[in-house]
Design a protein around this motif. Structure first.
Motif, PDB file in Angstrom:
ATOM      1  N   GLY A  78       0.799  -4.503  -5.405  1.00 48.65           N
ATOM      2  CA  GLY A  78       0.336  -3.466  -4.492  1.00 48.65           C
ATOM      3  C   GLY A  78      -0.345  -2.357  -5.257  1.00 48.65           C
ATOM      4  N   ARG A 136      -7.494  -6.557   0.132  1.00 54.33           N
ATOM      5  CA  ARG A 136      -6.173  -6.725   0.752  1.00 54.33           C
ATOM      6  C   ARG A 136      -6.162  -7.819   1.813  1.00 54.33           C
ATOM      7  NH1 ARG A 136      -2.724  -2.751  -0.643  1.00 54.33           N
ATOM      8  NH2 ARG A 136      -3.636  -0.795  -1.416  1.00 54.33           N
ATOM      9  N   VAL A 193      -6.466  -4.278  -4.387  1.00 55.37           N
ATOM     10  CA  VAL A 193      -5.473  -4.291  -5.459  1.00 55.37           C
ATOM     11  C   VAL A 193      -6.144  -4.961  -6.650  1.00 55.37           C
ATOM     12  CG1 VAL A 193      -3.193  -5.061  -6.196  1.00 55.37           C
ATOM     13  CG2 VAL A 193      -3.583  -4.434  -3.806  1.00 55.37           C
ATOM     14  N   ASP A 213       0.846  -1.184   0.000  1.00 54.66           N
ATOM     15  CA  ASP A 213       0.000   0.000   0.000  1.00 54.66           C
ATOM     16  C   ASP A 213       0.889   1.244   0.000  1.00 54.66           C
ATOM     17  OD1 ASP A 213       1.016   0.131   2.549  1.00 54.66           O
ATOM     18  OD2 ASP A 213      -0.894  -0.239   3.563  1.00 54.66           O
ATOM     19  N   PRO A 273      -7.686   2.373  -1.814  1.00 53.83           N
ATOM     20  CA  PRO A 273      -7.990   1.977  -0.433  1.00 53.83           C
ATOM     21  C   PRO A 273      -8.633   0.599  -0.366  1.00 53.83           C
ATOM     22  CG  PRO A 273      -9.571   3.613  -1.205  1.00 53.83           C
ATOM     23  CD  PRO A 273      -8.523   3.503  -2.262  1.00 53.83           C
TER      24      PRO A 273
END
Length: 391
Positions: free
Chosen positions: A345, A366, A352, A335, A349
């Motif tokens: 990555g 995530r 991915v 992140d 928010p």
């Protein structure tokens, strides 16, 4: 008959009389000055009542500020949602280009043009006299091979043949990045390779990855990942937020049979095609987002689109581990705070984004299970995944 008017009266009802006929002329009746004074005082009092007090103004300003603070996150979410859609469209272009490439050449584009054999740990890839010196192979990315399918045939024609074909140089070694035409192409920025949620297009200074080719022997699954970078004092090479998936695992020089099925579809030098993917095309990652190497919100490295351009599912975490043993800040999916060059990555928010071998694109949470991500990166691990596991 008009009612007589008493001009001595102190008040005149002007609502019913507009003009008064006196003789042969019409004149506006005179109004007592006291009436005018009373009317003026009445208007002034109304004006005074219409003005805001300081307390009222503060209340209004506070309410407006509260409304803005409530609306701003919603606006930001809408903008981020729009950026994610653009990012998914970028990934869609890449996976469609892979399908077109396979239709033309009966195979996928190579992840990179790496060495044709497995590189030993002590191969001396930084030693110009070594057999495995990294500049002996072009390390051309899969994106460079697909330039004609991505409507950039003119750039593709500027590249020399040595950069496209798989082959190794003999002494003296000339780095491919210094060949005529390569520098001009290498510095081109391609907007569809940049995620709009990232600031990579503005340049990061620092270093660019020029060589990243986990070489996999299909018979043994043995591989080794090499990352080489070069400091650029002038214009940095064109960057990419999208890299090919070499599988869930790379970076071992010894054969580990249990990890062989987790090799990926975009490996270096190998002739991969969709028919070799036994896990199902909809459950096999081809490309994913990459934001380079980030330490404590500072980007140190990034992938160039012409060279390198590979990542693995486990990133820098040991196999089967959710937390790095020495650095807990290294995450499975990077992140804005921490990310690694060989892992996936994104700046989005919570998610991915990836493209899959069946042509689909989707966002992955995530918090995805470790083994589920491994299975998505592998081509023949045998895991049957449900939609709930992926989402």
């Amino acid at each position: 008959m008009m009612k007589p008017i008493d001009y001595n009266s102190r008040y005149i009802n002007t609502r019913n009389i507009n003009m008064i006929n006196i003789g042969t002329q019409w004149e506006i009746p005179l109004i007592d000055p006291q009436i005018r004074v009373a009317s003026t005082k009445h208007s002034a009092s109304i004006a005074q009542r219409r003005a805001f007090s300081l307390i009222e103004l503060l209340v209004v300003v506070s309410v407006i500020g509260l409304l803005v603070s409530l609306a701003l996150p919603a606006v930001q979410r809408v903008r981020e949602s729009s950026r994610q859609v653009v990012c998914l469209n970028n990934l869609k272009q890449l996976v469609v280009a892979v399908a077109q490439y396979e239709s033309s050449y009966r195979r996928y584009p190579r992840g990179t043009n790496g060495f044709l054999e497995v590189i030993p740990n002590d191969g001396g890839w930084n030693d110009p006299t070594s057999r495995w010196f990294w500049q002996r192979v072009p390390n051309t990315s899969s994106i460079a091979h697909m330039l004609p399918m991505l409507d950039h045939d003119s750039l593709y024609k500027m590249l020399p043949d040595e950069l496209i074909r798989v082959g190794e140089q003999t002494d003296p070694v000339t780095w491919y990045g210094e060949l005529p035409g390569v520098v001009d192409v290498m510095n081109v920025s391609l907007p569809f390779l940049l995620c709009p949620s990232d600031s990579l297009e503005s340049g990061v200074g620092g270093t660019a990855i020029m060589s990243c080719h986990p070489s996999v022997d299909f018979s043994t699954g043995r591989d080794w990942s090499i990352d080489m970078w070069i400091d650029w004092l002038l214009e940095p090479p064109g960057a990419t937020n999208y890299v090919g998936c070499v599988g869930a695992h790379s970076g071992e020089n010894q054969v580990i049979e249990s990890r062989v099925p987790y090799r990926g579809a975009m490996v270096a030098t190998q002739r991969m095609r969709s028919s070799l993917i036994s896990d199902g095309l909809s459950h096999t990652v081809l490309f994913g987002e990459n934001i380079g190497r980030i330490q404590n919100y500072e980007r140190l490295q990034y992938h160039s689109w012409l060279f390198s351009g590979l990542a693995r599912g486990r990133s820098v975490l040991p196999w089967g581990e959710y937390v790095h043993p020495t650095n807990p800040d290294h995450l499975l999916l990077g992140d804005a705070a921490y990310a690694y060059i060989v892992g996936f990555g994104a700046m989005h928010p919570g998610v991915v984004q990836f493209s899959f071998a069946d042509g689909s694109v989707r966002a992955i949470n995530r918090r995805i299970d470790l083994w589920t991500l491994y299975a998505l990166c592998g081509i023949e691990d045998g895991h049957v995944l449900s939609a709930d596991e992926i989402d």
